[in-house]
Design a protein around this motif. Sequence first.
Motif, PDB file in Angstrom:
ATOM      1  N   TYR A  83       0.836  -1.208   0.000  1.00 24.39           N
ATOM      2  CA  TYR A  83       0.000   0.000   0.000  1.00 24.39           C
ATOM      3  C   TYR A  83       0.867   1.253   0.000  1.00 24.39           C
ATOM      4  CZ  TYR A  83      -3.891  -3.093   0.855  1.00 24.39           C
ATOM      5  OH  TYR A  83      -4.833  -4.078   0.716  1.00 24.39           O
ATOM      6  N   LEU A  84       2.050   1.160   0.589  1.00 24.26           N
ATOM      7  CA  LEU A  84       2.945   2.310   0.593  1.00 24.26           C
ATOM      8  C   LEU A  84       3.593   2.519  -0.776  1.00 24.26           C
ATOM      9  CD1 LEU A  84       4.355   4.498   2.327  1.00 24.26           C
ATOM     10  CD2 LEU A  84       6.173   2.825   2.732  1.00 24.26           C
ATOM     11  N   MET A  85       3.910   1.428  -1.452  1.00 25.25           N
ATOM     12  CA  MET A  85       4.636   1.532  -2.711  1.00 25.25           C
ATOM     13  C   MET A  85       3.736   1.816  -3.910  1.00 25.25           C
ATOM     14  SD  MET A  85       7.310  -1.619  -2.162  1.00 25.25           S
ATOM     15  CE  MET A  85       8.398  -1.668  -0.730  1.00 25.25           C
ATOM     16  N   ARG A  86       2.445   1.546  -3.786  1.00 23.41           N
ATOM     17  CA  ARG A  86       1.535   1.855  -4.889  1.00 23.41           C
ATOM     18  C   ARG A  86       1.427   3.360  -5.084  1.00 23.41           C
ATOM     19  NH1 ARG A  86      -2.467  -1.589  -6.834  1.00 23.41           N
ATOM     20  NH2 ARG A  86      -3.868   0.187  -6.939  1.00 23.41           N
ATOM     21  N   GLY A  87       1.095   3.761  -6.267  1.00 21.59           N
ATOM     22  CA  GLY A  87       0.845   5.175  -6.541  1.00 21.59           C
ATOM     23  C   GLY A  87       2.041   5.936  -7.048  1.00 21.59           C
ATOM     24  N   THR A  88       3.157   5.257  -7.274  1.00 23.04           N
ATOM     25  CA  THR A  88       4.353   5.979  -7.706  1.00 23.04           C
ATOM     26  C   THR A  88       4.198   6.522  -9.127  1.00 23.04           C
ATOM     27  OG1 THR A  88       6.713   5.771  -8.008  1.00 23.04           O
ATOM     28  CG2 THR A  88       5.426   3.806  -8.452  1.00 23.04           C
ATOM     29  N   ILE A  89       3.496   5.815  -9.993  1.00 19.17           N
ATOM     30  CA  ILE A  89       3.246   6.314 -11.349  1.00 19.17           C
ATOM     31  C   ILE A  89       2.126   7.343 -11.335  1.00 19.17           C
ATOM     32  CG2 ILE A  89       2.514   5.647 -13.664  1.00 19.17           C
ATOM     33  CD1 ILE A  89       3.798   2.919 -13.170  1.00 19.17           C
ATOM     34  N   ALA A  90       1.087   7.062 -10.565  1.00 22.58           N
ATOM     35  CA  ALA A  90      -0.035   8.010 -10.487  1.00 22.58           C
ATOM     36  C   ALA A  90       0.421   9.347  -9.919  1.00 22.58           C
ATOM     37  CB  ALA A  90      -1.146   7.417  -9.625  1.00 22.58           C
ATOM     38  N   ARG A  91       1.430   9.317  -9.063  1.00 25.42           N
ATOM     39  CA  ARG A  91       1.930  10.573  -8.487  1.00 25.42           C
ATOM     40  C   ARG A  91       2.481  11.479  -9.587  1.00 25.42           C
ATOM     41  NH1 ARG A  91       5.915   8.787  -5.830  1.00 25.42           N
ATOM     42  NH2 ARG A  91       4.689   8.039  -4.086  1.00 25.42           N
ATOM     43  N   ASP A  92       3.218  10.913 -10.514  1.00 26.56           N
ATOM     44  CA  ASP A  92       3.750  11.707 -11.626  1.00 26.56           C
ATOM     45  C   ASP A  92       2.628  12.288 -12.471  1.00 26.56           C
ATOM     46  OD1 ASP A  92       6.279  11.279 -10.812  1.00 26.56           O
ATOM     47  OD2 ASP A  92       6.780   9.777 -12.329  1.00 26.56           O
ATOM     48  N   TYR A 111      12.435   3.938 -16.971  1.00 21.68           N
ATOM     49  CA  TYR A 111      11.590   4.737 -16.067  1.00 21.68           C
ATOM     50  C   TYR A 111      10.999   3.859 -14.956  1.00 21.68           C
ATOM     51  CZ  TYR A 111       7.316   7.122 -14.587  1.00 21.68           C
ATOM     52  OH  TYR A 111       6.289   7.670 -13.840  1.00 21.68           O
ATOM     53  N   LEU A 112      10.481   2.694 -15.334  1.00 22.32           N
ATOM     54  CA  LEU A 112       9.861   1.816 -14.333  1.00 22.32           C
ATOM     55  C   LEU A 112      10.906   1.236 -13.385  1.00 22.32           C
ATOM     56  CD1 LEU A 112       7.206  -0.028 -16.534  1.00 22.32           C
ATOM     57  CD2 LEU A 112       6.863   1.896 -14.979  1.00 22.32           C
ATOM     58  N   LEU A 113      12.096   0.929 -13.892  1.00 21.38           N
ATOM     59  CA  LEU A 113      13.156   0.434 -13.002  1.00 21.38           C
ATOM     60  C   LEU A 113      13.583   1.517 -12.008  1.00 21.38           C
ATOM     61  CD1 LEU A 113      15.362  -1.670 -15.451  1.00 21.38           C
ATOM     62  CD2 LEU A 113      13.981  -2.529 -13.541  1.00 21.38           C
ATOM     63  N   ILE A 171       4.141  -1.994  -8.972  1.00 16.05           N
ATOM     64  CA  ILE A 171       4.274  -1.284 -10.251  1.00 16.05           C
ATOM     65  C   ILE A 171       3.473  -1.980 -11.344  1.00 16.05           C
ATOM     66  CG2 ILE A 171       5.932  -0.709 -12.063  1.00 16.05           C
ATOM     67  CD1 ILE A 171       7.980  -0.218  -9.836  1.00 16.05           C
ATOM     68  N   LEU A 172       3.533  -3.310 -11.375  1.00 18.32           N
ATOM     69  CA  LEU A 172       2.772  -4.047 -12.392  1.00 18.32           C
ATOM     70  C   LEU A 172       1.276  -3.804 -12.236  1.00 18.32           C
ATOM     71  CD1 LEU A 172       2.698  -6.130 -14.693  1.00 18.32           C
ATOM     72  CD2 LEU A 172       2.575  -7.925 -12.954  1.00 18.32           C
ATOM     73  N   PHE A 173       0.777  -3.862 -11.010  1.00 17.22           N
ATOM     74  CA  PHE A 173      -0.651  -3.641 -10.776  1.00 17.22           C
ATOM     75  C   PHE A 173      -1.053  -2.227 -11.194  1.00 17.22           C
ATOM     76  CE2 PHE A 173      -2.492  -6.954  -7.702  1.00 17.22           C
ATOM     77  CZ  PHE A 173      -1.774  -7.966  -8.318  1.00 17.22           C
ATOM     78  N   GLY A 300      -6.187  13.701 -14.993  1.00 15.67           N
ATOM     79  CA  GLY A 300      -5.425  13.061 -13.943  1.00 15.67           C
ATOM     80  C   GLY A 300      -6.174  11.899 -13.326  1.00 15.67           C
ATOM     81  N   PRO A 301      -5.429  11.048 -12.597  1.00 14.20           N
ATOM     82  CA  PRO A 301      -6.033   9.829 -12.064  1.00 14.20           C
ATOM     83  C   PRO A 301      -7.099  10.079 -11.022  1.00 14.20           C
ATOM     84  CG  PRO A 301      -3.815  10.136 -11.193  1.00 14.20           C
ATOM     85  CD  PRO A 301      -4.005  11.154 -12.246  1.00 14.20           C
TER      86      PRO A 301
END
Length: 554
Positions: A83-92, A111-113, A171-173, A300-301
Amino acid sequence: MLRREARRVYHVARTDLLARLRSRKLLAFLAVVVYFGYLINVGTFGLFYSVEDSLVSGALTAPMTGLNAGVAGSMVTLFGGFYLMRGTIARDEHQGHGPLLATSNARTPVYLLGKLGSNTVIGLLTAAVLAAAAVANHAVHGVGSTDPVAIAWPVFVMVVPLAVLVGGVAILFETIDLLVGTLGRVVYLVSMVFVVGGLFAPSGTATPAAVQTGARSFDLLGRVLAHELTFDAVRSGYPAFDRGFVSFGTGGTLEQTFRYEGGRWPAWFFLQRLGCASVGVVLTVAASVPFTRFRETTPGPVARRVPSVSVRSILPTLPSLRGDGGGSVSPPDSRPRIDELSLTPVEGKQSGGFGRLLAVELRRLLRGHPWWWYLGAVALAGVPVWLAATGTDSGGQAVLLLAAVWPIFVWSRIGAETARAGIIEQIRASQYPVGQLFAEWAAGCLIGLAVTGGAFVLSVAGAGPEVAVGLLGTVLFPPSLALVAGLWTGSQRLFEASYLGVWYLGPLNGAFFADFAGITAESVAAFVPAVYAAVGFLAVLTVAHRRAYDGLVG
C-alpha cells in the motif's frame, strides 16, 4: 550506454524518493515499524512453539531478536509495503509530469526500473529503522550482550529482497487498468494470504526434515527459516518436544522460553530471497508492456476515479452562496451541462432534507461499479435467504466471510471521495453539513446490510440467534472506519489496508478480538461485534461534532 541508462534509473529513483520523503504516509509507516520493533523486544510479538499445552517463546538473545525482527519486517513489508509503494506512477500523472515523461529520452523500462529503485530504498529504510529499533530496545529489555550486527543483518537479508518483489508487483498492478483501484488491492491481499497461509503451508506438526520444497520456495515471511534455525534449540530445552511448526504473532509469552544463540543459515533461503528480488525486477520490466507513457494525464487519475457528482445535487444552498438567488448555476462552456451531471434535481433551497441526501448518497456509492460486482452483490444477498428457506442450515459462515468484504468497493468511497472532490468547505457552509455526513455513513450501512443480511439469515438458521450480534459489527463498523479514514487522509488506501487487515485477523483467521463479524464463538460470547459497532459509531459522532463545530466557527 549501460552507464547512461543506469544514471537515468538513479535520477528517476532519486526524484521519486524525494517526493515520498515529503509525504506523511511514509512517516506513519515507519512509526508502525518502530512500534513492531518495540513489541518484539518486550516479548509481546514474536516466534513461539506449542509444547505440551504450553506456549514457549525464544529468550530475547541478540540472534533471536534479529530473527524475530526479520520475520516482523517481512510481514510489514509484504502486507503494508504494497500500500505504501503503490501510486508511484499516479503521483507523476497527478503532479502533471505526464508530458515530460512522454517526451523524455528515458525508455519505459528504465523509467519503471527507477520507480522500482525508489521502492527498494523504501525497503532499505524499513529494514534500517526496524533494526535500529530492535538494537535500542534489546539494550533495555534483551537477554545477554547487545550485538548490533547479529540483530541487524537478518533484518536486511529478509526485508530488502522482499521489498523488491513487493515493489515490482505494485508497479505491475499500477500499469494494468483493471488492477489500479480497489480490485487490485483486494486481489493482492487475498493472493498473499493464499500464498502465505495456504499454498504449501507446512502442517502444525512438521519437523524441519518434513517441510516440503514448495514451502521453502514460498517462505515469504521467513517462518520456515525460523523453524529450521530454532527447532533444535526448542528440543534441547524441552525433551518432550519432538515435532511442531513454529508460530508467529501475539500468542507467545516469556514465562517459558528456549534459548537460541544463532547458527548457520541454510543456503536455500539466500537463493529464495535472490529469487524474490529477481522476480520483482522481471515484473517491473514486464509492466512496460501494459504501461503507456502517452496516455492522457489530464484531468489526472484522481479526477478519473471520482464519479461526476453534482455539487448542487448535494448542496441545496449552493446557489444562494453564490449570490444568484437560487437560480441556475452556469457551468463553464468546456464542461458538460450541470443538468447532465446532477443526480437529483434540486428546485430550491428548501427542497433538501435527510431523506433526499440519503438517496443521493446511495446512488453515488452504488453507481459506476463493474457488472460483476452487482451480480455478486445480488447473489450474496439472495442466495443465502433462498438456501435458508429451503431448509439448508450450513455454509452461513463461509458466505459471511465473502459478504463481509464484498462491499469494500462501495465503502472505500465513503469519506475519501468527499474529501478529494474539494467540497468540504461548501458542505460546512451548506444547510445540512452534519446531515450530509450521516447520510453518507447511513448509505454505507444500508448497502452493507443488504449484502450481508442474507448470510446472517443462513448463519442464524444453522448456529442460532445469538450469532445475529455479528450483524451489528458487519453493518456499522466498516462504514464508520471508511468515513473517518477517508475524511482524514482523502484517500481510500488507509481504510482498505486497515479493514482488510482486521478482516484477515478476525473473521478469516479466527482471532476473536478482531472478529467484528461474529464468526467465532468466542467473539459472539464476548460481544466483540457490538464493541466494534459502538466504537465505530462513537467515531462517527466525533467527526460529526467536529464538522458542526467547524461550521459554527467557520
